[in-house]
Scaffold this motif. Structure first.
Motif, PDB file in Angstrom:
ATOM      1  N   GLU A 111       0.806  -1.214   0.000  1.00  0.00           N
ATOM      2  CA  GLU A 111       0.000   0.000   0.000  1.00  0.00           C
ATOM      3  C   GLU A 111       0.844   1.272   0.000  1.00  0.00           C
ATOM      4  OE1 GLU A 111      -3.136  -0.089  -0.416  1.00  0.00           O
ATOM      5  OE2 GLU A 111      -3.473  -2.213  -0.084  1.00  0.00           O
ATOM      6  N   LEU A 112       2.006   1.242   0.678  1.00  0.00           N
ATOM      7  CA  LEU A 112       2.803   2.453   0.840  1.00  0.00           C
ATOM      8  C   LEU A 112       4.125   2.412   0.087  1.00  0.00           C
ATOM      9  CD1 LEU A 112       2.330   2.952   4.701  1.00  0.00           C
ATOM     10  CD2 LEU A 112       0.965   3.957   2.843  1.00  0.00           C
ATOM     11  N   GLY A 113       4.545   1.221  -0.324  1.00  0.00           N
ATOM     12  CA  GLY A 113       5.831   1.093  -0.982  1.00  0.00           C
ATOM     13  C   GLY A 113       7.001   1.110  -0.018  1.00  0.00           C
ATOM     14  N   VAL A 114       6.710   1.058   1.265  1.00  0.00           N
ATOM     15  CA  VAL A 114       7.730   1.091   2.296  1.00  0.00           C
ATOM     16  C   VAL A 114       7.146   0.437   3.537  1.00  0.00           C
ATOM     17  CG1 VAL A 114       7.036   3.303   3.298  1.00  0.00           C
ATOM     18  CG2 VAL A 114       9.443   2.642   3.380  1.00  0.00           C
ATOM     19  N   ASP A 115       7.999  -0.075   4.435  1.00  0.00           N
ATOM     20  CA  ASP A 115       7.484  -0.650   5.682  1.00  0.00           C
ATOM     21  C   ASP A 115       8.100   0.051   6.884  1.00  0.00           C
ATOM     22  OD1 ASP A 115       9.888  -2.154   6.757  1.00  0.00           O
ATOM     23  OD2 ASP A 115       9.697  -3.185   4.840  1.00  0.00           O
ATOM     24  N   HIS A 116       7.478  -0.155   8.043  1.00  0.00           N
ATOM     25  CA  HIS A 116       7.903   0.583   9.234  1.00  0.00           C
ATOM     26  C   HIS A 116       9.310   0.223   9.688  1.00  0.00           C
ATOM     27  CE1 HIS A 116       6.388  -3.154  11.141  1.00  0.00           C
ATOM     28  NE2 HIS A 116       7.273  -2.885  12.086  1.00  0.00           N
ATOM     29  N   ALA A 117       9.769  -0.992   9.385  1.00  0.00           N
ATOM     30  CA  ALA A 117      11.114  -1.387   9.796  1.00  0.00           C
ATOM     31  C   ALA A 117      12.174  -0.584   9.034  1.00  0.00           C
ATOM     32  CB  ALA A 117      11.308  -2.886   9.561  1.00  0.00           C
ATOM     33  N   GLN A 118      11.986  -0.455   7.728  1.00  0.00           N
ATOM     34  CA  GLN A 118      12.929   0.329   6.938  1.00  0.00           C
ATOM     35  C   GLN A 118      12.913   1.793   7.361  1.00  0.00           C
ATOM     36  OE1 GLN A 118      11.930   1.187   2.934  1.00  0.00           O
ATOM     37  NE2 GLN A 118      14.041   1.578   2.301  1.00  0.00           N
ATOM     38  N   VAL A 119      11.728   2.337   7.580  1.00  0.00           N
ATOM     39  CA  VAL A 119      11.598   3.734   7.993  1.00  0.00           C
ATOM     40  C   VAL A 119      12.274   3.946   9.353  1.00  0.00           C
ATOM     41  CG1 VAL A 119       9.964   5.517   8.691  1.00  0.00           C
ATOM     42  CG2 VAL A 119       9.512   4.149   6.651  1.00  0.00           C
ATOM     43  N   GLY A 120      12.107   2.981  10.263  1.00  0.00           N
ATOM     44  CA  GLY A 120      12.753   3.089  11.569  1.00  0.00           C
ATOM     45  C   GLY A 120      14.261   3.097  11.460  1.00  0.00           C
ATOM     46  N   GLY A 121      14.813   2.305  10.531  1.00  0.00           N
ATOM     47  CA  GLY A 121      16.255   2.303  10.321  1.00  0.00           C
ATOM     48  C   GLY A 121      16.765   3.642   9.827  1.00  0.00           C
ATOM     49  N   VAL A 122      16.027   4.260   8.890  1.00  0.00           N
ATOM     50  CA  VAL A 122      16.409   5.575   8.377  1.00  0.00           C
ATOM     51  C   VAL A 122      16.352   6.624   9.484  1.00  0.00           C
ATOM     52  CG1 VAL A 122      15.788   7.418   6.761  1.00  0.00           C
ATOM     53  CG2 VAL A 122      15.690   5.027   6.017  1.00  0.00           C
TER      54      VAL A 122
END
Length: 383
Positions: free
Chosen positions: A225-236
């Motif tokens: 749905e977003l093209g990204v997940d919360h784990a990747q965003v948390g790493g950034v």
């Protein structure tokens, strides 16, 4: 499922650059405009996602601390001789306090700049006055508080974060994992990317996760749905905060099938936390995650039995041990019931040398006899 193609988070030169350090106070969050999930409006193809997430990163300069945690920390620091282990425990009990302390410790000039990966090390780097200033200026929320900005998000987030942290500590204690202090930080912050997504996409998580039931299914829906997940965003996000690569990488990979080290422990702990709260968990994935940290069915059953209130199997060594390695070896055998001659024989020492070591041990610990010395060393996690 199509291959995961994350949005470009580096199109803005400020995306990966930490902003000026202000971990405790920031401008109010801008009013978010309602959005409709991709399943309704059509696939976004990552258009504008980089800017959305960048704006959310900049907005997430503060997450309120639980007032009780902040107040307990202030009370401990105000004592004449604060207990280092109790101060560390108070900080580790709250997401906002951990973020603020780690960010400040990693911003200090010195050999450990950008390398402070635990609250234990952060407290060593920072002065009590610095920690006190951070805590005193922290934004806070009360139990069950619903504010205009956060609604009930702080308490919901804290409850799951602490559940995962406790489960991870239980696993680390049983496995004898050497990076226990760092793991406690990683476990507490593992879902920090969800806060970013809540700001960037007001329909998150309900409208995005849809019918997903397990953690694995929810991650797939986020990517679709977003093209990204919360784990990747948390790493950034944690990299923007200048936290060590070891922490950011573990957060980024805590849902990966090939997770190792901290990420593998957090993955299993996250599943266990969901299980203990009565939420659906795939038994196949649970066992697979357990095997990644060296646990078989028997060890996993033992941990499941302890939940939802895991009890640590060994105390943590927070305060530096004043004993030499040889003195510790002598004290360990004393704790096992050995007599002087047995200790001397096993360590290839003379009996008089063993007595000298014990005399030094008693002096360093302020103990009057062997029982008190063993008790003090055990309580402080040195044995």
């Amino acid at each position: 499922m199509p291959a995961f193609d994350p949005p470009d988070l580096t199109d803005d030169p400020q995306t990966m650059t930490p902003p000026a350090l202000s971990p405790l106070r920031a401008a109010p969050w801008p009013r978010a405009r309602p959005v409709t999930p991709a399943s309704v409006v059509g696939r976004p193809h990552n258009e504008g996602h980089g800017k959305r997430l960048t704006a959310a990163f900049e907005a997430l300069e503060v997450f309120p601390a639980l007032a009780e945690s902040r107040n307990r920390l202030l009370a401990l620091i105000a004592e004449e001789r604060p207990s280092v282990s109790e101060v560390v425990g108070a900080i580790e009990s709250d997401v906002a306090l951990v973020i603020a302390v780690l960010r400040l410790a990693n911003s200090h000039d010195g050999p450990k700049r950008g390398q402070v990966d635990s609250v234990v090390t952060a407290v060593e780097v920072l002065s009590p006055e610095a920690v006190q200033t951070l805590a005193a200026g922290a934004e806070t929320f009360e139990f069950f508080e619903r504010g205009k900005t956060w609604d009930a998000a702080p308490e919901r987030f804290r409850l799951h974060a602490v559940s995962v942290q406790r489960a991870a500590d239980r696993l680390a204690a049983q496995a004898g994992y050497p990076h226990r202090d760092r793991l406690l930080v990683t476990a507490l912050l593992h879902d920090v990317g969800k806060l970013v997504l809540m700001h960037a996409y007001p329909g998150y998580p309900k409208q995005v996760h849809g019918p997903a039931r397990t953690p694995e299914e929810r991650l797939q829906y986020e990517r679709r749905e977003l093209g990204v997940d919360h784990a990747q965003v948390g790493g950034v996000l944690t990299r923007r905060w200048n936290l060590p690569k070891s922490v950011a990488s573990a957060i980024e990979r805590h849902h990966s099938d090939d997770a190792a080290g901290d990420a593998a422990f957090v993955r299993l702990a996250d599943m266990l936390a969901h299980y203990s709260q009565g939420l659906p968990v795939s038994s196949v994935e649970l066992l697979r995650a357990a095997r990644a940290v060296g646990f078989g069915p028997a060890e996993l059953r033992s941990v499941l039995y302890d939940l939802p209130y895991p009890i640590s199997q060994r105390p943590r060594s927070v305060e530096p041990c004043p004993l030499s390695n040889r003195e510790l070896e002598v004290l360990k055998r004393l704790a096992q019931g050995y007599v002087y001659k047995q200790i001397a024989h096993e360590l290839s020492l003379s009996t008089s040398t063993v007595r000298t070591h014990l005399h030094n041990i008693y002096g360093k610990l302020g103990a009057v006899d062997r029982a008190q010395a063993v008790l003090q060393a055990t309580e402080r996690g040195w044995l």
